[in-house]
Enzyme design. Structure first.
Site, PDB file in Angstrom:
ATOM      1  N   HIS A  78       0.847  -1.191   0.000  1.00  0.00           N
ATOM      2  CA  HIS A  78       0.000   0.000   0.000  1.00  0.00           C
ATOM      3  C   HIS A  78       0.877   1.234   0.000  1.00  0.00           C
ATOM      4  O   HIS A  78       1.853   1.312   0.740  1.00  0.00           O
ATOM      5  CB  HIS A  78      -0.894   0.012   1.253  1.00  0.00           C
ATOM      6  CG  HIS A  78      -1.736   1.244   1.350  1.00  0.00           C
ATOM      7  ND1 HIS A  78      -2.914   1.387   0.669  1.00  0.00           N
ATOM      8  CD2 HIS A  78      -1.553   2.406   2.025  1.00  0.00           C
ATOM      9  CE1 HIS A  78      -3.427   2.580   0.920  1.00  0.00           C
ATOM     10  NE2 HIS A  78      -2.616   3.216   1.742  1.00  0.00           N
ATOM     11  N   ASP A  99     -14.543   3.312   8.491  1.00  0.00           N
ATOM     12  CA  ASP A  99     -13.487   4.247   8.087  1.00  0.00           C
ATOM     13  C   ASP A  99     -14.052   5.269   7.105  1.00  0.00           C
ATOM     14  O   ASP A  99     -13.750   6.464   7.192  1.00  0.00           O
ATOM     15  CB  ASP A  99     -12.312   3.496   7.440  1.00  0.00           C
ATOM     16  CG  ASP A  99     -11.369   4.464   6.758  1.00  0.00           C
ATOM     17  OD1 ASP A  99     -10.839   5.339   7.465  1.00  0.00           O
ATOM     18  OD2 ASP A  99     -11.187   4.387   5.534  1.00  0.00           O
ATOM     19  N   ARG A 144     -13.964  13.511   9.246  1.00  0.00           N
ATOM     20  CA  ARG A 144     -12.654  14.163   9.435  1.00  0.00           C
ATOM     21  C   ARG A 144     -12.427  15.236   8.371  1.00  0.00           C
ATOM     22  O   ARG A 144     -11.881  16.301   8.643  1.00  0.00           O
ATOM     23  CB  ARG A 144     -11.524  13.117   9.337  1.00  0.00           C
ATOM     24  CG  ARG A 144     -11.451  12.213  10.545  1.00  0.00           C
ATOM     25  CD  ARG A 144     -10.614  10.974  10.239  1.00  0.00           C
ATOM     26  NE  ARG A 144      -9.263  11.309   9.837  1.00  0.00           N
ATOM     27  CZ  ARG A 144      -8.477  10.507   9.106  1.00  0.00           C
ATOM     28  NH1 ARG A 144      -8.905   9.315   8.729  1.00  0.00           N
ATOM     29  NH2 ARG A 144      -7.276  10.878   8.772  1.00  0.00           N
ATOM     30  N   SER A 158      -7.048   4.439   9.811  1.00  0.00           N
ATOM     31  CA  SER A 158      -7.840   4.457   8.579  1.00  0.00           C
ATOM     32  C   SER A 158      -7.196   3.554   7.521  1.00  0.00           C
ATOM     33  O   SER A 158      -7.850   2.679   6.934  1.00  0.00           O
ATOM     34  CB  SER A 158      -7.918   5.912   8.077  1.00  0.00           C
ATOM     35  OG  SER A 158      -8.310   5.975   6.739  1.00  0.00           O
ATOM     36  N   LYS A 195      -8.403  -0.832   6.399  1.00  0.00           N
ATOM     37  CA  LYS A 195      -8.714  -1.335   5.047  1.00  0.00           C
ATOM     38  C   LYS A 195      -7.723  -2.421   4.635  1.00  0.00           C
ATOM     39  O   LYS A 195      -8.091  -3.401   4.000  1.00  0.00           O
ATOM     40  CB  LYS A 195      -8.686  -0.170   4.045  1.00  0.00           C
ATOM     41  CG  LYS A 195      -9.889   0.759   4.225  1.00  0.00           C
ATOM     42  CD  LYS A 195      -9.784   2.011   3.400  1.00  0.00           C
ATOM     43  CE  LYS A 195      -8.727   2.941   3.911  1.00  0.00           C
ATOM     44  NZ  LYS A 195      -8.825   4.338   3.589  1.00  0.00           N
TER      45      LYS A 195
HETATM   46  N1  URA Z   1      -5.428   7.523   3.303  1.00  0.00           N
HETATM   47  C1  URA Z   1      -6.394   6.874   3.992  1.00  0.00           C
HETATM   48  O1  URA Z   1      -6.881   5.832   3.564  1.00  0.00           O
HETATM   49  N2  URA Z   1      -6.800   7.398   5.159  1.00  0.00           N
HETATM   50  C2  URA Z   1      -6.296   8.536   5.681  1.00  0.00           C
HETATM   51  O2  URA Z   1      -6.697   8.954   6.741  1.00  0.00           O
HETATM   52  C3  URA Z   1      -5.307   9.197   4.952  1.00  0.00           C
HETATM   53  C4  URA Z   1      -4.876   8.659   3.753  1.00  0.00           C
END
Ligand code: URA
Length: 464
Positions: free
Chosen positions: A84, A163, A170, A185, A189
């Site tokens: 990622h 999220d 946010r 966050s 995932k």
């Molecule tokens: N990418 C994400 O998936 N979440 C965040 O909070 C910031 C970048």
């Protein structure tokens, strides 16, 4: 444990630690609609100022992971390693690394996102290959991984919905830039996507989410702690994003550059980052026993534990012997893409309007506003500002000169590609005529210095 949520807000506001039960309860109740947005936004601000311990972050991550579907990759033999990136401009690494790793015989089951903001996401890049399908059922996705050892698709909407809800909150409450919230966050995932091990590319610089090395390091350490805490070995690599990665920015332009790289002709920075990330994935996947052992047909060297450096050597070999390129074509064909385009990239549509920006003085490229390039590419049509926007696969920028390169008056620094239905085939932004437009903005996005800048590392640190 329903109770007064305001008590937990006050506790966090005053620097206290929330219990695991309080955190799980918060996520469950928020998703059930039992905590109103005004209270959640207050909690997010309290977390922003008071921070969270590693235990709190891990619990929050797992609660968000558990809020939706979790991909179970256990029926696919072998060690599944995911990668990622926290994002950047010109980042086409997934298109290259996936085939390299799969060419070693390591299963690649990768879900990527669409872009929102400036340039397109990995899914948009794949979709610039005519016919390529990124949207498919979980069964078809698994079937492709079993048959071809690799599938690269779009992210399912059901992964970590908590999220998604918290991120939306946010975004409008000034709490995006909180390391505990970013770390949880991203990792919620990643954990929901089911891989056994995770390699994180944490980008740092003026084109990245994290502009500052210390903050990037802190984020990387938090994410590694979450991954390890959840039983998934995680390694983070801090990589430079003070200029776009490679030369191409924009969807089919990046696919064409990825094809070059798969033939061993990629730009130096792209090669270094791709080999490093692929090498780390190979190292993590190697030496496994039992069900996680490399599947039949995998490179026999994976039986032993390979070092990061040995992983890099193997990755380079898969490019040099053409097997990563063959794997790339197999992915494209198996997902419905028209293979004739990748075999002959001159078939990809070229944006009807283009112009060149040329050097107006002699010297060296000393500074690049990377985010400025990303935003410009977005305005040209390479990204979307809203979910409904349609991407122009041929729009973007090719940056011919990068930091440290010597330039002379008249040298082409970049070519800008965009579409203009009114003027097909004509340059849309002609910088010499000083027209307003993207080229005018891009002219401010680089600087030519008299002195050659000192070379900066591309990989700052590896955090395990
Ligand atoms: N990418 C994400 O998936 N979440 C965040 O909070 C910031 C970048």
């Amino acid at each position: 444990m329903a109770g007064r949520f305001v008590d937990q807000i006050i506790k966090k506001r005053d620097g206290g630690e929330l219990t695991d039960e309080e955190i799980r309860d918060m996520i469950d109740r928020y998703m059930a609609g039992d905590i109103p947005d005004y209270q959640m936004s207050s909690m997010l601000m309290a977390i922003y100022y008071s921070g969270m311990s590693d235990r709190e972050i891990t619990t929050l991550t797992l609660a968000m992971r558990d809020s939706g579907e979790q991909v179970d990759l256990s029926s696919i033999p072998g060690m599944k390693v995911d990668k990622h990136s926290t994002g950047g401009v010109g980042d086409k690494t997934t298109l290259i690394i996936g085939p390299i790793v799969a060419a070693c015989g390591i299963p690649v089951a990768k879900m990527s996102g669409r872009g929102l903001g400036f340039t397109g996401g990995t899914v948009d890049k794949w979709e610039s290959i005519p016919g390529y399908q990124t949207d498919m059922s979980m069964e078809s996705f698994f079937e492709l991984v079993r048959k071809h050892g690799i599938s690269l698709v779009g992210q399912s909407g059901d992964l970590a919905p908590a999220d998604k809800a918290l991120y939306a909150m946010r975004d409008v409450t000034g709490t995006v830039e909180s390391i505990p919230l970013i770390a949880s966050s991203i990792m919620s995932k990643k954990l929901a996507a089911g891989a056994d091990k995770i390699v994180l590319d944490v980008t740092v610089g003026n084109g990245a989410f994290m502009q500052d090395l210390d903050r990037a390091k802190e984020l990387a350490k938090r994410m590694v702690a979450i991954g390890d805490g959840a039983g998934r070995e995680t390694v983070a690599m801090l990589t430079d994003m003070n200029e776009p990665l490679g030369h191409a920015i924009g969807n089919n332009l990046e696919v064409k550059e990825a094809i070059e790289m798969l033939h061993g002709r990629g730009p130096e920075d792209l090669q270094e980052i791709c080999y490093a990330l692929a090498g780390m994935m190979i190292s993590l996947a190697s030496g496994a026993d039992g069900e996680a052992a490399a599947p039949a047909g995998a490179d026999p060297r994976l039986k032993d534990k390979l070092s990061y450096e040995q992983g890099i050597e193997l990755a380079k070999e898969k490019i040099a012997d053409g097997s990563a390129w063959e794997k790339f074509k197999e992915v494209v064909a198996s997902q419905g893409g028209d293979i004739s385009y990748v075999e002959d990239p001159s078939k990809f549509p070229v944006a009807p309007c283009y112009c060149e920006l040329k050097a107006e003085s002699d010297g060296y490229i000393g500074w690049i506003d990377t985010m400025g390039f990303g935003l410009a590419a977005g305005r040209l049509g390479a990204g979307r500002a809203t979910k409904e926007d349609v991407i122009d696969p041929s729009a973007g920028i090719v940056l011919h000169k990068k930091i440290g390169d010597e330039v002379h008056v008249g040298d082409v620094i970049m070519t800008i590609y965009g579409g203009s239905p009114e003027q097909p085939g004509k340059p849309r932004y002609v910088i010499e005529e000083n027209t307003q437009g993207v080229a005018v903005d891009l002219k401010k996005c680089f600087r030519i210095d008299k002195e050659k800048p000192t070379e900066q590392p591309r990989i700052y640190e590896i955090i395990r």
